[in-house]
Each structure stands twice: as C-alpha cells, then as structure tokens.
Design a protein around this motif. Structure first.
Motif, PDB file in Angstrom:
ATOM      1  N   UNK A 165      39.914  64.035  70.390  1.00  0.00           N
ATOM      2  CA  UNK A 165      40.624  64.524  69.474  1.00  0.00           C
ATOM      3  C   UNK A 165      39.728  65.567  68.395  1.00  0.00           C
ATOM      4  N   UNK A 166      38.663  65.664  68.774  1.00  0.00           N
ATOM      5  CA  UNK A 166      37.954  66.884  67.843  1.00  0.00           C
ATOM      6  C   UNK A 166      38.215  68.325  68.613  1.00  0.00           C
ATOM      7  N   UNK A 167      37.956  68.417  69.819  1.00  0.00           N
ATOM      8  CA  UNK A 167      38.156  69.530  70.607  1.00  0.00           C
ATOM      9  C   UNK A 167      39.307  69.592  71.626  1.00  0.00           C
ATOM     10  N   UNK A 168      40.008  68.404  71.476  1.00  0.00           N
ATOM     11  CA  UNK A 168      41.279  68.549  72.269  1.00  0.00           C
ATOM     12  C   UNK A 168      40.901  68.373  73.771  1.00  0.00           C
ATOM     13  N   UNK A 169      40.146  67.689  74.300  1.00  0.00           N
ATOM     14  CA  UNK A 169      39.619  67.477  75.453  1.00  0.00           C
ATOM     15  C   UNK A 169      39.836  66.397  76.026  1.00  0.00           C
ATOM     16  N   UNK A 188      41.993  62.015  62.291  1.00  0.00           N
ATOM     17  CA  UNK A 188      42.393  60.897  63.353  1.00  0.00           C
ATOM     18  C   UNK A 188      41.089  61.050  64.359  1.00  0.00           C
ATOM     19  N   UNK A 189      40.059  60.955  64.033  1.00  0.00           N
ATOM     20  CA  UNK A 189      38.900  61.183  64.826  1.00  0.00           C
ATOM     21  C   UNK A 189      38.434  59.787  65.252  1.00  0.00           C
ATOM     22  N   UNK A 190      39.044  58.876  65.366  1.00  0.00           N
ATOM     23  CA  UNK A 190      38.568  57.463  65.971  1.00  0.00           C
ATOM     24  C   UNK A 190      38.329  57.682  67.475  1.00  0.00           C
ATOM     25  N   UNK A 191      37.063  57.179  67.518  1.00  0.00           N
ATOM     26  CA  UNK A 191      36.584  57.343  68.863  1.00  0.00           C
ATOM     27  C   UNK A 191      36.072  56.057  69.838  1.00  0.00           C
TER      28      UNK A 191
END
Ligand SMILES: Cc1cc2nc3c(=O)[nH]c(=O)nc-3n(C[C@H](O)[C@H](O)[C@H](O)COP(=O)(O)O)c2cc1C
Length: 187
Positions: free
Chosen positions: A164-168, A8-11
């Motif tokens: 959502x990639x590095x939870x930041x 779920x890496x929609x940006x």
C-alpha cells in the motif's frame, strides 16, 4: 526513525478476489486488500460501495480466491474496473467460473485456493459500505497445490501481497522458519 502520519500501511496485506453473482447470474469479481482473519471459521472484509456490494445485499454468498503472480494482471483489472460499468467484466479476465459447492457464488478455477463464504454480520453499514464478518463454509484447493500431508502447500501457490505504500504487488517467497517452534530456541 522517520515518522509518518496515519496511513493504511498495515503489512503485509492480502490480495483476495471476491466472487459474486450479478442479479442475472453473471459472475462478478473484485479485488480487496483490506481483509483478514476474524476467527477460526470466519473472515472479515472492509467492503466499499461496489457492484459486489449490491450483489451481497441481494445474496450473502461469495467466494474468496487468493491472488497469484499468474493471475496478477486480471486480479488488478477486477480492482480497477467496476461491474457497474463493464457488464461481464470477468469475461475480460479469461477466468473460468463454476458454481461453488456450498454457496451460490462463482469459484474461479484459475486460482490455487478459494474459500466459500456467507455473510454472518455486517458492521457499521452506511451508504459507503460496511465491514463484513463471514463464515467460511468450504475451502477448495486444486490438487497440484497440495503438500505431501494432503494440506494446501502455500509455498507452491505464488501468492501475491499488496504494497500500500508504493502501490505494488509483491510475490510471497519461501518458507524461512517454523511457527510456534523456532522461538523456543531462546527459551
Ligand atoms: C489493490 C486493490 C485493493 C483493493 N481493496 C479493496 C478493499 O479492500 N475493499 C474495497 O471495497 N475495495 C477495494 N478495492 C477496489 C475494488 O476492487 C474496485 O472498486 C472494483 O472495481 C469493484 O468492483 P465491482 O464494482 O465490480 O464490485 C481494491 C482495489 C485494488 C486494485
């Protein structure tokens, strides 16, 4: 190019704070990143099974505040602690809650901009939650976050986006172009 399996890496992803009332009228809040525009006057949210979900099953009204750098720590807190376990979790945030103008849900006045919404439709309802389509009934913006034209000034708000990639959380930066206009340079 490196290839990745589906994630779920929609940006970029929004950071919204959903405000509802518990059964006894205590304000509750939760963090949501899987949300967005549905139509001109509607939004959508992918809603799991939370205290907020119980509240929404009882009353379809809620608020959506857009999280900022200044509200980051408490915004994350309401995303990791459930009102099911921590009664009156909003007290821990230090936020001030007032009743919405158009909905029976709390507006947290610590945020620059808040939408007042009411569920119009639930999609794929199950024990794990549902997708919400909701009408926007009102939008409240604090005076200090208005631009000279009287509309909300997004640049002033220090909004944050969820990585959502590095939870930041990343701060949304400066205006870098003009929509529906700059592309015309290539005509
Ligand atoms: C960054 C972040 C994004 C989240 N996005 C969602 C989301 O889109 N949908 C959802 O159902 N829960 C999401 N959550 C989880 C809820 O915020 C969390 O389970 C919260 O404790 C629920 O609170 P409540 O039980 O008091 O309603 C997110 C949490 C964090 C920290």
């Amino acid at each position: 190019m490196k290839q990745f399996n589906p994630k779920p890496w929609f940006l970029p992803q929004t950071v919204i704070i959903i405000g509802t009332y518990d059964e006894d009228g205590t304000p509750n809040a939760m963090n949501a990143a899987w949300a967005g525009t549905w139509d001109n006057d509607k939004i959508m949210i992918s809603m799991g099974n939370h205290q907020t979900t119980l509240n929404l099953n009882r009353c379809p009204d809620f608020t959506v505040a857009f999280a900022t750098k200044e509200t980051l720590v408490a915004s994350d807190y309401v995303g990791i602690i459930s009102g099911r376990k921590a009664k009156d979790k909003v007290a821990q945030t230090g936020w001030t809650a007032v009743k919405g103008e158009k909905v029976n849900a709390p507006v947290f006045t610590d945020f620059p901009m808040t939408m007042e919404c009411r569920i119009e439709r639930k999609i794929d309802e199950s024990a794990t939650g549902y997708y919400i389509v909701a009408d926007i009934l009102n939008i409240q913006v604090k005076e200090e976050y208005l631009a000279e034209d009287g509309k909300p000034d997004v640049e002033k708000m220090h909004l944050i986006t969820f990585d959502p990639v590095h939870l930041g959380y990343l701060e949304i930066g400066q205006r870098v172009g003009n929509a529906f206009k700059d592309g015309a340079q290539l005509k």
